[in-house]
Design a protein around this motif. Structure first.
Motif, PDB file in Angstrom:
ATOM      1  N   LYS A   4     -67.552  55.027 -49.723  1.00 41.04           N
ATOM      2  CA  LYS A   4     -68.346  53.988 -50.378  1.00 41.04           C
ATOM      3  C   LYS A   4     -67.467  53.106 -51.264  1.00 41.04           C
ATOM      4  O   LYS A   4     -66.391  53.512 -51.702  1.00 41.04           O
ATOM      5  CB  LYS A   4     -69.445  54.623 -51.251  1.00 41.04           C
ATOM      6  N   VAL A   5     -67.950  51.918 -51.544  1.00 42.12           N
ATOM      7  CA  VAL A   5     -67.265  51.001 -52.446  1.00 42.12           C
ATOM      8  C   VAL A   5     -67.007  51.675 -53.786  1.00 42.12           C
ATOM      9  O   VAL A   5     -65.946  51.517 -54.390  1.00 42.12           O
ATOM     10  CB  VAL A   5     -68.087  49.703 -52.627  1.00 42.12           C
ATOM     11  N   SER A   6     -67.957  52.487 -54.242  1.00 39.33           N
ATOM     12  CA  SER A   6     -67.820  53.158 -55.545  1.00 39.33           C
ATOM     13  C   SER A   6     -66.595  54.070 -55.618  1.00 39.33           C
ATOM     14  O   SER A   6     -66.101  54.343 -56.709  1.00 39.33           O
ATOM     15  CB  SER A   6     -69.081  53.952 -55.878  1.00 39.33           C
ATOM     16  N   ASN A   7     -66.078  54.512 -54.471  1.00 44.34           N
ATOM     17  CA  ASN A   7     -64.893  55.358 -54.459  1.00 44.34           C
ATOM     18  C   ASN A   7     -63.612  54.579 -54.770  1.00 44.34           C
ATOM     19  O   ASN A   7     -62.593  55.174 -55.091  1.00 44.34           O
ATOM     20  CB  ASN A   7     -64.718  56.046 -53.103  1.00 44.34           C
ATOM     21  N   PHE A   8     -63.649  53.252 -54.642  1.00 49.30           N
ATOM     22  CA  PHE A   8     -62.440  52.444 -54.763  1.00 49.30           C
ATOM     23  C   PHE A   8     -62.509  51.359 -55.840  1.00 49.30           C
ATOM     24  O   PHE A   8     -61.501  50.765 -56.172  1.00 49.30           O
ATOM     25  CB  PHE A   8     -62.134  51.759 -53.423  1.00 49.30           C
ATOM     26  N   MET A   9     -63.675  51.101 -56.365  1.00 48.84           N
ATOM     27  CA  MET A   9     -63.834  49.990 -57.290  1.00 48.84           C
ATOM     28  C   MET A   9     -63.368  50.338 -58.706  1.00 48.84           C
ATOM     29  O   MET A   9     -63.235  51.503 -59.068  1.00 48.84           O
ATOM     30  CB  MET A   9     -65.288  49.548 -57.344  1.00 48.84           C
ATOM     31  N   THR A  10     -63.141  49.308 -59.474  1.00 58.98           N
ATOM     32  CA  THR A  10     -62.842  49.445 -60.891  1.00 58.98           C
ATOM     33  C   THR A  10     -64.144  49.281 -61.644  1.00 58.98           C
ATOM     34  O   THR A  10     -64.863  48.301 -61.441  1.00 58.98           O
ATOM     35  CB  THR A  10     -61.835  48.366 -61.334  1.00 58.98           C
ATOM     36  N   ALA A  11     -64.465  50.221 -62.504  1.00 62.22           N
ATOM     37  CA  ALA A  11     -65.743  50.182 -63.211  1.00 62.22           C
ATOM     38  C   ALA A  11     -65.726  49.227 -64.402  1.00 62.22           C
ATOM     39  O   ALA A  11     -66.670  48.489 -64.631  1.00 62.22           O
ATOM     40  CB  ALA A  11     -66.133  51.583 -63.674  1.00 62.22           C
ATOM     41  N   LYS A  12     -64.652  49.224 -65.172  1.00 64.95           N
ATOM     42  CA  LYS A  12     -64.538  48.317 -66.314  1.00 64.95           C
ATOM     43  C   LYS A  12     -63.758  47.094 -65.863  1.00 64.95           C
ATOM     44  O   LYS A  12     -62.548  47.164 -65.648  1.00 64.95           O
ATOM     45  CB  LYS A  12     -63.832  48.992 -67.479  1.00 64.95           C
ATOM     46  N   VAL A  13     -64.465  45.986 -65.744  1.00 64.69           N
ATOM     47  CA  VAL A  13     -63.873  44.783 -65.171  1.00 64.69           C
ATOM     48  C   VAL A  13     -63.662  43.726 -66.247  1.00 64.69           C
ATOM     49  O   VAL A  13     -64.556  43.454 -67.046  1.00 64.69           O
ATOM     50  CB  VAL A  13     -64.780  44.223 -64.058  1.00 64.69           C
ATOM     51  N   LEU A  14     -62.482  43.144 -66.247  1.00 60.05           N
ATOM     52  CA  LEU A  14     -62.169  42.036 -67.125  1.00 60.05           C
ATOM     53  C   LEU A  14     -62.793  40.783 -66.518  1.00 60.05           C
ATOM     54  O   LEU A  14     -62.584  40.503 -65.333  1.00 60.05           O
ATOM     55  CB  LEU A  14     -60.650  41.891 -67.209  1.00 60.05           C
ATOM     56  N   VAL A  15     -63.568  40.035 -67.302  1.00 58.30           N
ATOM     57  CA  VAL A  15     -64.248  38.851 -66.772  1.00 58.30           C
ATOM     58  C   VAL A  15     -63.867  37.605 -67.552  1.00 58.30           C
ATOM     59  O   VAL A  15     -63.394  37.679 -68.689  1.00 58.30           O
ATOM     60  CB  VAL A  15     -65.788  39.015 -66.791  1.00 58.30           C
ATOM     61  N   ALA A  16     -64.102  36.470 -66.921  1.00 57.91           N
ATOM     62  CA  ALA A  16     -63.908  35.163 -67.551  1.00 57.91           C
ATOM     63  C   ALA A  16     -65.249  34.446 -67.566  1.00 57.91           C
ATOM     64  O   ALA A  16     -66.176  34.838 -66.853  1.00 57.91           O
ATOM     65  CB  ALA A  16     -62.889  34.348 -66.756  1.00 57.91           C
ATOM     66  N   GLN A  17     -65.338  33.411 -68.368  1.00 54.92           N
ATOM     67  CA  GLN A  17     -66.519  32.557 -68.381  1.00 54.92           C
ATOM     68  C   GLN A  17     -66.093  31.164 -67.923  1.00 54.92           C
ATOM     69  O   GLN A  17     -64.930  30.778 -68.088  1.00 54.92           O
ATOM     70  CB  GLN A  17     -67.142  32.508 -69.762  1.00 54.92           C
ATOM     71  N   PRO A  18     -67.022  30.393 -67.343  1.00 51.83           N
ATOM     72  CA  PRO A  18     -66.662  29.074 -66.806  1.00 51.83           C
ATOM     73  C   PRO A  18     -66.007  28.142 -67.820  1.00 51.83           C
ATOM     74  O   PRO A  18     -65.154  27.332 -67.446  1.00 51.83           O
ATOM     75  CB  PRO A  18     -68.004  28.502 -66.349  1.00 51.83           C
ATOM     76  N   ASP A  19     -66.336  28.263 -69.100  1.00 53.33           N
ATOM     77  CA  ASP A  19     -65.769  27.376 -70.120  1.00 53.33           C
ATOM     78  C   ASP A  19     -64.419  27.846 -70.661  1.00 53.33           C
ATOM     79  O   ASP A  19     -63.796  27.128 -71.449  1.00 53.33           O
ATOM     80  CB  ASP A  19     -66.749  27.216 -71.284  1.00 53.33           C
ATOM     81  N   ASP A  20     -63.957  29.035 -70.251  1.00 53.77           N
ATOM     82  CA  ASP A  20     -62.655  29.528 -70.715  1.00 53.77           C
ATOM     83  C   ASP A  20     -61.557  28.586 -70.237  1.00 53.77           C
ATOM     84  O   ASP A  20     -61.609  28.049 -69.129  1.00 53.77           O
ATOM     85  CB  ASP A  20     -62.372  30.930 -70.171  1.00 53.77           C
TER      86      ASP A  20
END
Length: 100
Positions: A4-20
């Motif tokens: 499953k995707v859950s076996n390979f994904m990163t749980a804590k994800v760094l995100v950006a916002q459109p205005d950054d």
């Protein structure tokens, strides 16, 4: 049983916002050793993705003597200006085969 995707994904994800700002986002990506960041709006809804490729200046890629000349770090640009907004989404319960 399929992986499953859950076996390979990163749980804590760094995100950006459109205005950054692009410069700020570029250095956050370098500092955290990531090449892609989901872009979320104020409601934390996915609106796009920004990658190091989105930040490159295509006309300089083959000519640049160092990385600082390859990237477009214009202070007048925001993540929303360069992000890819038509993104595909996989759920944690999807199989890896479906996600790829």
């Amino acid at each position: 049983m399929p992986l499953k995707v859950s076996n390979f994904m990163t749980a804590k994800v760094l995100v950006a916002q459109p205005d950054d700002g692009i410069r700020q986002t570029f250095f956050r990506m370098r500092e955290n050793e990531v090449r892609h960041m989901p872009v979320v709006d104020q409601n934390r809804q996915l609106v796009g993705i920004i990658s190091d490729r989105d930040l490159r200046r295509p006309e300089w890629v083959d000519e640049a003597p160092d990385l600082s000349h390859i990237y477009n770090l214009d202070d007048n640009l925001s993540v929303g200006d360069l992000m890819t907004s038509n993104v595909m989404v996989a759920h944690t319960y999807d199989s890896i085969a479906k996600a790829t």
